[in-house]
Design a protein around this motif. Structure first.
Motif, PDB file in Angstrom:
ATOM      1  N   TYR A  11       0.823  -1.212   0.000  1.00 58.17           N
ATOM      2  CA  TYR A  11       0.000   0.000   0.000  1.00 58.17           C
ATOM      3  C   TYR A  11       0.860   1.267   0.000  1.00 58.17           C
ATOM      4  O   TYR A  11       0.604   2.185  -0.781  1.00 58.17           O
ATOM      5  CB  TYR A  11      -0.939  -0.018   1.221  1.00 58.17           C
ATOM      6  CG  TYR A  11      -1.637   1.292   1.448  1.00 58.17           C
ATOM      7  CD1 TYR A  11      -2.677   1.707   0.613  1.00 58.17           C
ATOM      8  CD2 TYR A  11      -1.259   2.121   2.496  1.00 58.17           C
ATOM      9  CE1 TYR A  11      -3.317   2.920   0.817  1.00 58.17           C
ATOM     10  CE2 TYR A  11      -1.904   3.334   2.708  1.00 58.17           C
ATOM     11  CZ  TYR A  11      -2.928   3.733   1.867  1.00 58.17           C
ATOM     12  OH  TYR A  11      -3.554   4.933   2.065  1.00 58.17           O
ATOM     13  N   GLU A  12       1.882   1.339   0.861  1.00 59.74           N
ATOM     14  CA  GLU A  12       2.699   2.555   0.954  1.00 59.74           C
ATOM     15  C   GLU A  12       3.411   2.875  -0.358  1.00 59.74           C
ATOM     16  O   GLU A  12       3.606   4.040  -0.686  1.00 59.74           O
ATOM     17  CB  GLU A  12       3.724   2.436   2.093  1.00 59.74           C
ATOM     18  CG  GLU A  12       3.111   2.456   3.478  1.00 59.74           C
ATOM     19  CD  GLU A  12       2.479   1.125   3.881  1.00 59.74           C
ATOM     20  OE1 GLU A  12       2.796   0.072   3.253  1.00 59.74           O
ATOM     21  OE2 GLU A  12       1.654   1.124   4.801  1.00 59.74           O
ATOM     22  N   ALA A  13       3.810   1.866  -1.097  1.00 60.47           N
ATOM     23  CA  ALA A  13       4.512   2.061  -2.365  1.00 60.47           C
ATOM     24  C   ALA A  13       3.547   2.235  -3.529  1.00 60.47           C
ATOM     25  O   ALA A  13       3.963   2.510  -4.649  1.00 60.47           O
ATOM     26  CB  ALA A  13       5.432   0.878  -2.647  1.00 60.47           C
ATOM     27  N   CYS A  14       2.269   2.093  -3.265  1.00 64.64           N
ATOM     28  CA  CYS A  14       1.246   2.181  -4.312  1.00 64.64           C
ATOM     29  C   CYS A  14       0.339   3.368  -4.001  1.00 64.64           C
ATOM     30  O   CYS A  14       0.785   4.505  -4.037  1.00 64.64           O
ATOM     31  CB  CYS A  14       0.501   0.850  -4.383  1.00 64.64           C
ATOM     32  SG  CYS A  14      -0.512   0.629  -5.872  1.00 64.64           S
ATOM     33  N   CYS A  15      -0.899   3.122  -3.663  1.00 61.84           N
ATOM     34  CA  CYS A  15      -1.868   4.200  -3.446  1.00 61.84           C
ATOM     35  C   CYS A  15      -1.600   5.019  -2.194  1.00 61.84           C
ATOM     36  O   CYS A  15      -2.055   6.164  -2.095  1.00 61.84           O
ATOM     37  CB  CYS A  15      -3.281   3.632  -3.398  1.00 61.84           C
ATOM     38  SG  CYS A  15      -3.821   2.957  -4.989  1.00 61.84           S
ATOM     39  N   GLY A  16      -0.838   4.487  -1.247  1.00 63.83           N
ATOM     40  CA  GLY A  16      -0.549   5.221  -0.020  1.00 63.83           C
ATOM     41  C   GLY A  16       0.099   6.567  -0.268  1.00 63.83           C
ATOM     42  O   GLY A  16      -0.215   7.551   0.389  1.00 63.83           O
ATOM     43  N   ARG A  17       0.983   6.643  -1.248  1.00 65.73           N
ATOM     44  CA  ARG A  17       1.658   7.930  -1.525  1.00 65.73           C
ATOM     45  C   ARG A  17       0.701   8.955  -2.112  1.00 65.73           C
ATOM     46  O   ARG A  17       0.825  10.142  -1.851  1.00 65.73           O
ATOM     47  CB  ARG A  17       2.875   7.720  -2.405  1.00 65.73           C
ATOM     48  CG  ARG A  17       2.578   7.090  -3.743  1.00 65.73           C
ATOM     49  CD  ARG A  17       3.854   6.795  -4.495  1.00 65.73           C
ATOM     50  NE  ARG A  17       3.653   5.632  -5.332  1.00 65.73           N
ATOM     51  CZ  ARG A  17       4.485   5.284  -6.271  1.00 65.73           C
ATOM     52  NH1 ARG A  17       5.578   5.977  -6.486  1.00 65.73           N
ATOM     53  NH2 ARG A  17       4.237   4.223  -7.003  1.00 65.73           N
ATOM     54  N   TRP A  18      -0.266   8.499  -2.905  1.00 65.77           N
ATOM     55  CA  TRP A  18      -1.251   9.448  -3.460  1.00 65.77           C
ATOM     56  C   TRP A  18      -2.187   9.899  -2.340  1.00 65.77           C
ATOM     57  O   TRP A  18      -2.535  11.076  -2.266  1.00 65.77           O
ATOM     58  CB  TRP A  18      -2.029   8.825  -4.612  1.00 65.77           C
ATOM     59  CG  TRP A  18      -1.186   7.985  -5.529  1.00 65.77           C
ATOM     60  CD1 TRP A  18      -1.427   6.699  -5.912  1.00 65.77           C
ATOM     61  CD2 TRP A  18       0.043   8.346  -6.174  1.00 65.77           C
ATOM     62  NE1 TRP A  18      -0.426   6.245  -6.731  1.00 65.77           N
ATOM     63  CE2 TRP A  18       0.498   7.229  -6.917  1.00 65.77           C
ATOM     64  CE3 TRP A  18       0.826   9.499  -6.182  1.00 65.77           C
ATOM     65  CZ2 TRP A  18       1.666   7.243  -7.660  1.00 65.77           C
ATOM     66  CZ3 TRP A  18       1.998   9.508  -6.922  1.00 65.77           C
ATOM     67  CH2 TRP A  18       2.413   8.404  -7.653  1.00 65.77           C
ATOM     68  N   HIS A  19      -2.569   8.976  -1.471  1.00 66.64           N
ATOM     69  CA  HIS A  19      -3.422   9.329  -0.335  1.00 66.64           C
ATOM     70  C   HIS A  19      -2.715  10.310   0.603  1.00 66.64           C
ATOM     71  O   HIS A  19      -3.363  11.099   1.275  1.00 66.64           O
ATOM     72  CB  HIS A  19      -3.853   8.081   0.434  1.00 66.64           C
ATOM     73  CG  HIS A  19      -4.746   7.190  -0.366  1.00 66.64           C
ATOM     74  ND1 HIS A  19      -5.018   5.886   0.034  1.00 66.64           N
ATOM     75  CD2 HIS A  19      -5.427   7.371  -1.522  1.00 66.64           C
ATOM     76  CE1 HIS A  19      -5.829   5.333  -0.854  1.00 66.64           C
ATOM     77  NE2 HIS A  19      -6.077   6.209  -1.808  1.00 66.64           N
ATOM     78  N   ALA A  20      -1.382  10.262   0.630  1.00 75.41           N
ATOM     79  CA  ALA A  20      -0.601  11.156   1.486  1.00 75.41           C
ATOM     80  C   ALA A  20      -0.409  12.544   0.866  1.00 75.41           C
ATOM     81  O   ALA A  20       0.132  13.433   1.510  1.00 75.41           O
ATOM     82  CB  ALA A  20       0.753  10.526   1.796  1.00 75.41           C
ATOM     83  N   GLY A  21      -0.831  12.728  -0.396  1.00 76.88           N
ATOM     84  CA  GLY A  21      -0.773  14.065  -0.985  1.00 76.88           C
ATOM     85  C   GLY A  21      -0.005  14.208  -2.278  1.00 76.88           C
ATOM     86  O   GLY A  21      -0.100  15.249  -2.931  1.00 76.88           O
ATOM     87  N   ALA A  22       0.768  13.208  -2.675  1.00 80.24           N
ATOM     88  CA  ALA A  22       1.488  13.296  -3.946  1.00 80.24           C
ATOM     89  C   ALA A  22       0.482  13.272  -5.098  1.00 80.24           C
ATOM     90  O   ALA A  22      -0.593  12.686  -4.988  1.00 80.24           O
ATOM     91  CB  ALA A  22       2.472  12.143  -4.085  1.00 80.24           C
TER      92      ALA A  22
END
Length: 123
Positions: A11-22
């Protein structure tokens, strides 16, 4: 944890980064991240990635009957992009409470403005 979008990555390497604001690099990535946001119950992310012209004033992810929605999977059928516009066709499956699985097929339209992709609506 594997990403709910089905990309077979963490998750962190996939959608997690977009959810975090990128900013998602393309409409397909944004659509997958929006599916994951539904799975994880992230209405703020969904509203932030919804184009202001079609964004609902409120977004309630709860089922009107109060039953839990369980997302079962995502299948991307096609992705077409032309400049700052794109369409993604997909099938998402979910279940409400103990009911039967529901198949939701959609062709979503996206636009890129200011370097960010936004969901517009269903085509």
């Amino acid at each position: 944890m594997l990403c709910p979008c089905g990309a077979d990555r963490e998750y962190e390497a996939c959608c997690g980064r977009w959810h975090a604001g990128a900013a998602a690099p393309d409409a397909l990535t944004l659509m997958r991240s929006r599916y994951s946001a539904y799975v994880l119950g992230l209405p703020d992310y969904l509203r932030a990635t919804w184009h202001p012209s079609t964004r609902p004033p409120h977004l309630d992810l709860e089922n009107p009957d109060g039953q839990r929605v369980v997302w079962l999977g995502l299948e991307v059928k096609s992705h077409r992009a032309s400049g700052d516009r794109a369409e993604v066709e997909f099938v998402a499956r979910y279940r409400v409470g103990g009911g039967s699985a529901v198949r939701m097929a959609e062709r979503s339209r996206f636009v890129r403005e200011g370097g960010r992709w936004f969901y517009i609506d269903e085509a």
